[in-house]
Motif scaffolding. Sequence first.
Motif, mmCIF file in Angstrom:
data_model
loop_
_atom_site.group_PDB
_atom_site.id
_atom_site.type_symbol
_atom_site.label_atom_id
_atom_site.label_comp_id
_atom_site.label_asym_id
_atom_site.label_seq_id
_atom_site.Cartn_x
_atom_site.Cartn_y
_atom_site.Cartn_z
ATOM 1 N N TRP A 131 -39.606 49.028 -19.708
ATOM 2 C CA TRP A 131 -40.847 49.786 -19.758
ATOM 3 C C TRP A 131 -41.844 49.122 -20.694
ATOM 4 O O TRP A 131 -41.472 48.500 -21.692
ATOM 5 C CB TRP A 131 -40.576 51.224 -20.234
ATOM 6 N N TYR A 158 -54.507 56.801 -9.840
ATOM 7 C CA TYR A 158 -53.594 57.712 -10.510
ATOM 8 C C TYR A 158 -54.434 58.735 -11.261
ATOM 9 O O TYR A 158 -55.480 58.417 -11.827
ATOM 10 C CB TYR A 158 -52.732 56.971 -11.524
ATOM 11 N N GLY A 173 -52.215 52.097 -12.844
ATOM 12 C CA GLY A 173 -51.122 52.744 -13.563
ATOM 13 C C GLY A 173 -50.861 52.156 -14.924
ATOM 14 O O GLY A 173 -49.936 52.570 -15.624
ATOM 15 N N LEU A 174 -51.690 51.198 -15.331
ATOM 16 C CA LEU A 174 -51.547 50.554 -16.634
ATOM 17 C C LEU A 174 -52.703 50.883 -17.566
ATOM 18 O O LEU A 174 -52.501 51.209 -18.731
ATOM 19 C CB LEU A 174 -51.452 49.036 -16.458
ATOM 20 N N GLN A 396 -43.724 50.479 -8.802
ATOM 21 C CA GLN A 396 -43.673 50.756 -10.229
ATOM 22 C C GLN A 396 -43.453 52.247 -10.472
ATOM 23 O O GLN A 396 -43.543 53.070 -9.553
ATOM 24 C CB GLN A 396 -44.972 50.324 -10.912
ATOM 25 N N VAL A 398 -44.785 55.290 -13.326
ATOM 26 C CA VAL A 398 -45.672 55.660 -14.424
ATOM 27 C C VAL A 398 -45.209 57.022 -14.929
ATOM 28 O O VAL A 398 -45.057 57.963 -14.138
ATOM 29 C CB VAL A 398 -47.139 55.733 -13.990
ATOM 30 N N THR A 406 -48.476 57.350 -22.197
ATOM 31 C CA THR A 406 -48.147 56.879 -20.848
ATOM 32 C C THR A 406 -47.330 55.593 -20.995
ATOM 33 O O THR A 406 -47.588 54.781 -21.877
ATOM 34 C CB THR A 406 -49.398 56.580 -20.003
ATOM 35 N N ASN A 408 -45.127 52.492 -18.424
ATOM 36 C CA ASN A 408 -45.108 51.925 -17.093
ATOM 37 C C ASN A 408 -43.899 51.007 -16.947
ATOM 38 O O ASN A 408 -43.509 50.319 -17.876
ATOM 39 C CB ASN A 408 -46.405 51.124 -16.859
#
Length: 410
Positions: A131, A158, A173-174, A396, A398, A406, A408
């Motif tokens: 992660w 997202y 998602g990052l 991936q 999340v 958060t 990922n």
Amino acid sequence: MFLSSVRQALAALFVAVLVTACGGSGDPAPAPTGGIAVSPGDGKATVTWQMDPNVKYWVFYAPTTSAITTANWTNFPGSVAAMNVSSPYVVTGLVNGFTYGFTVNGRTGDAAGGPGSPSVSIIPRPAGATWSAPQVLGSDTLRGITYGLSTADSLGYYLAAGDNGSAFKSRDGLTFTAAASVPNTNVNAVIYNLSKYMAVGASGIIYTSTDLNTWTPANAATGQNLNAIASNGTIAIVVGNNGTVRSTADGIVWTGVTVPTTQNLYGITYTAAGYWVAVGAGGTVLTSADGVTWTAAASGTTADLRAVAVQAYTTYTYVAVGDSGTILRSTDNGATWTAQASPTQSNLLAVSAASTQFLVTGSSGTIATSVDGITWTSRASGTTTDLYAVISGLAQYVAVGSGGVTINSQ
């Protein structure tokens, strides 16, 4: 199948001719200095090398345990040549668990390619094992995450949301940026379905949005906390405290559904087999074949169940998770459940069912994965915060949680 094989063979032959062709302007170039590095991902691989700005690079790869070269790559079924690409180059559409070999060569102009780099082999694997470092979005706890299409620009985003209506959006998602906050509520769950984002939360509040810039209130006709939401693409069903269940066909008008419990309901899922399963306090499990008529099922536990998900593979496998590391599994659409050995005593708060594995998140940064819902492996999340929601997709995971965290995994 035959025509597909013929097309693939012809394509490989065409590229092979280009690889060995002579007479174009330019020259073969040396292989990348220092060779190449290939990083495996979930159904993908990332190929990196030191680029010369004057060189055009081709990436060759194939499913094989043998060394791949620019001379033999067409010998392997499924071989591919990606022409005129830059580092890093992401190869998608790979099959997890199979070995793939990679090499890169270069040329200037339209010349034939030079020697290939030494072959590098990798095995793509499901995400969830490693992660990224936590990213913190404000200070409010995030309790739900989904992915959908915004009408503002017709792009996918997202959406993570939580306490005090905090909302954040991300293309990848990052990296997240602030979205319009959800008014007047602590958001407990979000979903994208029925062509809109839906956020549900405390005191029966429901909001919808198509663009993540404005939110429209809906009337759930209840003052109970709403805790989870699922959809089959035609209707959405939300569940909440004291046996509250509401259904909608458009996200705006919600109607009450009677269920045989007054326990708090914390999770719900739907499968293409046509079944709904809801879980809640005291080991409560409810099943329904139409979303209207619900039946109580024996779970075999008195632990609060916080989430449920279903995986469709050779059969439909359900996993429900809850307090004190409780993990239950069902293969008969929720009628009967079997307790599974858990790798943790932490409270489990969310579960995601990807095509190749289950992944659960929980308190104190707990994460565990399983390919079958029976044997579970603990994973290091890199955080000690509670993780309330997780989503899989786009190769991936999340996850979001307390204090705006958060993380990922790819």
